[in-house]
Design a protein around this motif. Sequence first.
Motif, short mmCIF file in Angstrom:
data_model
loop_
_atom_site.label_atom_id
_atom_site.label_comp_id
_atom_site.label_asym_id
_atom_site.label_seq_id
_atom_site.Cartn_x
_atom_site.Cartn_y
_atom_site.Cartn_z
N ARG A 1 1.00 -1.41 -0.01
CA ARG A 1 -0.02 0.06 -0.01
C ARG A 1 0.88 1.19 -0.01
NH1 ARG A 1 -4.73 1.15 4.22
NH2 ARG A 1 -5.35 3.49 3.72
N GLN A 2 1.96 1.28 1.00
CA GLN A 2 2.75 2.51 0.54
C GLN A 2 3.65 2.56 -0.51
OE1 GLN A 2 5.19 0.80 4.22
NE2 GLN A 2 4.77 2.76 5.14
N PHE A 3 3.98 1.46 -1.15
CA PHE A 3 4.37 1.56 -2.40
C PHE A 3 3.65 2.11 -3.49
CE2 PHE A 3 5.23 -0.55 -6.58
CZ PHE A 3 6.42 -0.18 -6.86
N LEU A 4 2.35 1.87 -3.38
CA LEU A 4 1.16 2.33 -4.56
C LEU A 4 1.08 3.82 -4.06
CD1 LEU A 4 -1.28 -0.50 -5.18
CD2 LEU A 4 0.54 0.11 -6.56
N LEU A 5 0.87 4.43 -2.90
CA LEU A 5 0.75 5.49 -2.61
C LEU A 5 1.88 6.35 -3.27
CD1 LEU A 5 -0.03 5.35 1.01
CD2 LEU A 5 -1.82 6.26 -0.73
N ARG B 1 -9.62 0.14 -2.77
CA ARG B 1 -10.13 0.04 -3.92
C ARG B 1 -9.85 1.46 -4.67
NH1 ARG B 1 -14.54 -2.54 -3.51
NH2 ARG B 1 -13.46 -4.63 -3.73
N GLY B 2 -10.20 2.42 -3.71
CA GLY B 2 -10.06 3.78 -4.36
C GLY B 2 -8.74 4.01 -4.69
N LEU B 3 -7.75 3.66 -3.96
CA LEU B 3 -6.38 4.08 -4.32
C LEU B 3 -5.92 3.31 -5.60
CD1 LEU B 3 -3.48 4.78 -3.64
CD2 LEU B 3 -3.24 2.96 -2.13
N LEU B 4 -6.44 2.13 -5.72
CA LEU B 4 -6.07 1.37 -6.87
C LEU B 4 -6.78 1.97 -8.08
CD1 LEU B 4 -4.52 -1.13 -7.76
CD2 LEU B 4 -6.51 -2.44 -7.58
N ARG B 5 -7.99 2.37 -8.04
CA ARG B 5 -8.57 2.96 -9.01
C ARG B 5 -7.75 4.37 -9.60
NH1 ARG B 5 -13.70 2.10 -6.62
NH2 ARG B 5 -15.09 0.54 -7.81
N GLU B 6 -7.15 5.10 -8.48
CA GLU B 6 -6.26 6.31 -9.09
C GLU B 6 -5.02 5.67 -9.84
OE1 GLU B 6 -7.11 9.32 -5.58
OE2 GLU B 6 -5.87 7.50 -4.99
N VAL B 7 -4.51 4.77 -9.27
CA VAL B 7 -3.39 4.05 -10.19
C VAL B 7 -3.61 3.62 -11.23
CG1 VAL B 7 -1.44 2.28 -9.98
CG2 VAL B 7 -2.23 3.46 -7.72
N VAL B 8 -4.79 2.87 -11.51
CA VAL B 8 -5.21 2.66 -12.90
C VAL B 8 -5.54 3.56 -13.76
CG1 VAL B 8 -7.24 1.34 -13.97
CG2 VAL B 8 -6.26 0.20 -11.86
N HIS B 9 -5.83 4.82 -13.31
CA HIS B 9 -6.27 5.78 -14.05
C HIS B 9 -4.96 6.43 -14.83
CE1 HIS B 9 -8.07 9.52 -15.63
NE2 HIS B 9 -7.47 10.24 -14.91
#
Length: 432
Positions: free
Chosen positions: A306-310, A401-409
Motif C-alpha cells: 500500500r505504501q508503495f502504491l501511494l 479499491r479507491g487507491l487502486l482506481r487512482e493508479v489504474v487511471h
Amino acid sequence: MLTTAFCRKEVRILVYVILALSLFSFVHVSLLKLENLKALRDLEEKVELAREADGAQETEREEKEEKEEEEREEKEEERTVIHRAMEFSSASRGRRKKKKVQAKGAKGIGEEKRRKWGEKDKCKSLHGDVAEHFFDDEVVKLNWTEARSQARRELLEERAKVLLEACATLDDTEGALKPPLSVIYQNNLWLKENNFVYCPINKVGSTTWITSLLQMAGEETSHGRGRIRRIYSAPLSIRDRNAFLKKATRMIIVRNPLDRLLSGYRDKMLHLICKENQFSAMQQLISSKYSDPDTPPDPSGRPSFRQFLLFIRDEMEKFWQSHGQYEVNNHWKPFWWYCAPCHFEYNAVAHMESLSEDQEHILRETRLYGRINNTRTHSSKNDNFTSTREAARWYFGQVPRGLLREVVHLYRPDFDLFGYSADYHLGLARDD
C-alpha cells in the motif's frame, strides 16, 4: 528566217538559264532550310541538356539539403544524449566525491570500508545471502507445428490491430502519443541482419532478452544494458531508420500494468539490499513518508505494498503534470512513454502472460531460433509466493479499491493500447 532561228536559240538559252537559276535557288533554299533545321535541333539539344543539368543540380541540391538536415538532427540527438550523460556523470562524480570526503573526515577510508563490510555481513547473517533470492531461467521446449504457428500469427495480428485502433482514438491532450523519440531510438535494439527491432522494458522479460543477445554477440552478460545499445544500435540516418522500420519485425513485450507494478514491488522493495543504492534509499523514503495503518512497520525498513502504491500514485501525478519531464524510474515508467507504440506501430506484441508461445513464434519468424533460447523467467524469491496470481491475490487484497482506481487511471493508456483490463485486480482490492 535566220533571225527567227537565232531568236529561238536565244530564247532557249534564256529558258535554260532561268531553269538553272531556279534550280540553284531551290537547292540553295533547301540547303539553308536544312542548316536552319539542324541548327534548331542543336539548339533544342543544348536547351534539353541545360534543363537536365539544371534538374540534376536541383536534385543534388535537394539531396544535399536533406542530408544536411539529417546531419543536423543527428547532431542534435547526439548533443542531447551527451549532455544528459555529462549531467549524470557530473552528478555521480559529485556524489562520489562527497561520500569520499565525508568518509575521510569521519574515520578514514580504511575504517569506513571495514564498517560497511561489517554491516553487509550482518545483513547477510540476519536475512541470508541476497544471491539466493533469484531463480535461474528455464529453457522452454514446445512441440511446434504449422497450425500452432498460424494461430499465433493471427493472434499477433489482432494485437497489432488493437494497438492501431487505440492509437487512433487515444486522447492526446496530455501528450500521451508524443514521447521523446530520440531517446527511444537510442533505447531500442536494432538487429539489422534479422530485420528485427526490440524495445526492452524493465520488469517485462528484458533482462533475459538482453542476456541472450549479448551471448549471441559473444559479449559478457554482466551490466550489459549500456553495451548492448552500442552493439545493436540504430541506423545512423533518419531515412535508413524509416526504411528499416517498414520491413522489420518490431517487437514489444508487455504485461498487465498492475502485475508489472507488483513485480517491481516484489523485486525492488522486498529485496533485502545489503549495500547503499537507489532502491535501498527508496525503500527507506517510502516507508518513512507514507503510512499504512493496517500493516506493522518492517524492521528492515521495507515498505508495504500500500505504501508503495501511494508512492507510485504521487510519482505518476508529477509525471503527467510535467508532461513527462519528471523522471520516473524505468521499472514503473509507462509502456507508451518507454517505447512510443503509436509511432513505431509494433507488429509483434508479445504478452508476458503467454510469453513462451509468443517468443517461439517470433524467434522462428525472425531466424533467431537456434541462436537464442526460448526461456521462461521466474519471479524473485523475496516472498513466499511462487506464482504471480497467488501473489496478486495476497497483495492487492491489502489495498483500498479507491487507491487502486487512482493508479489504474494514471496508467490508463497502457491498458487501452495493449488490450488489458483492471477488473480482476480491482475485484481483489478491499472496500474503502
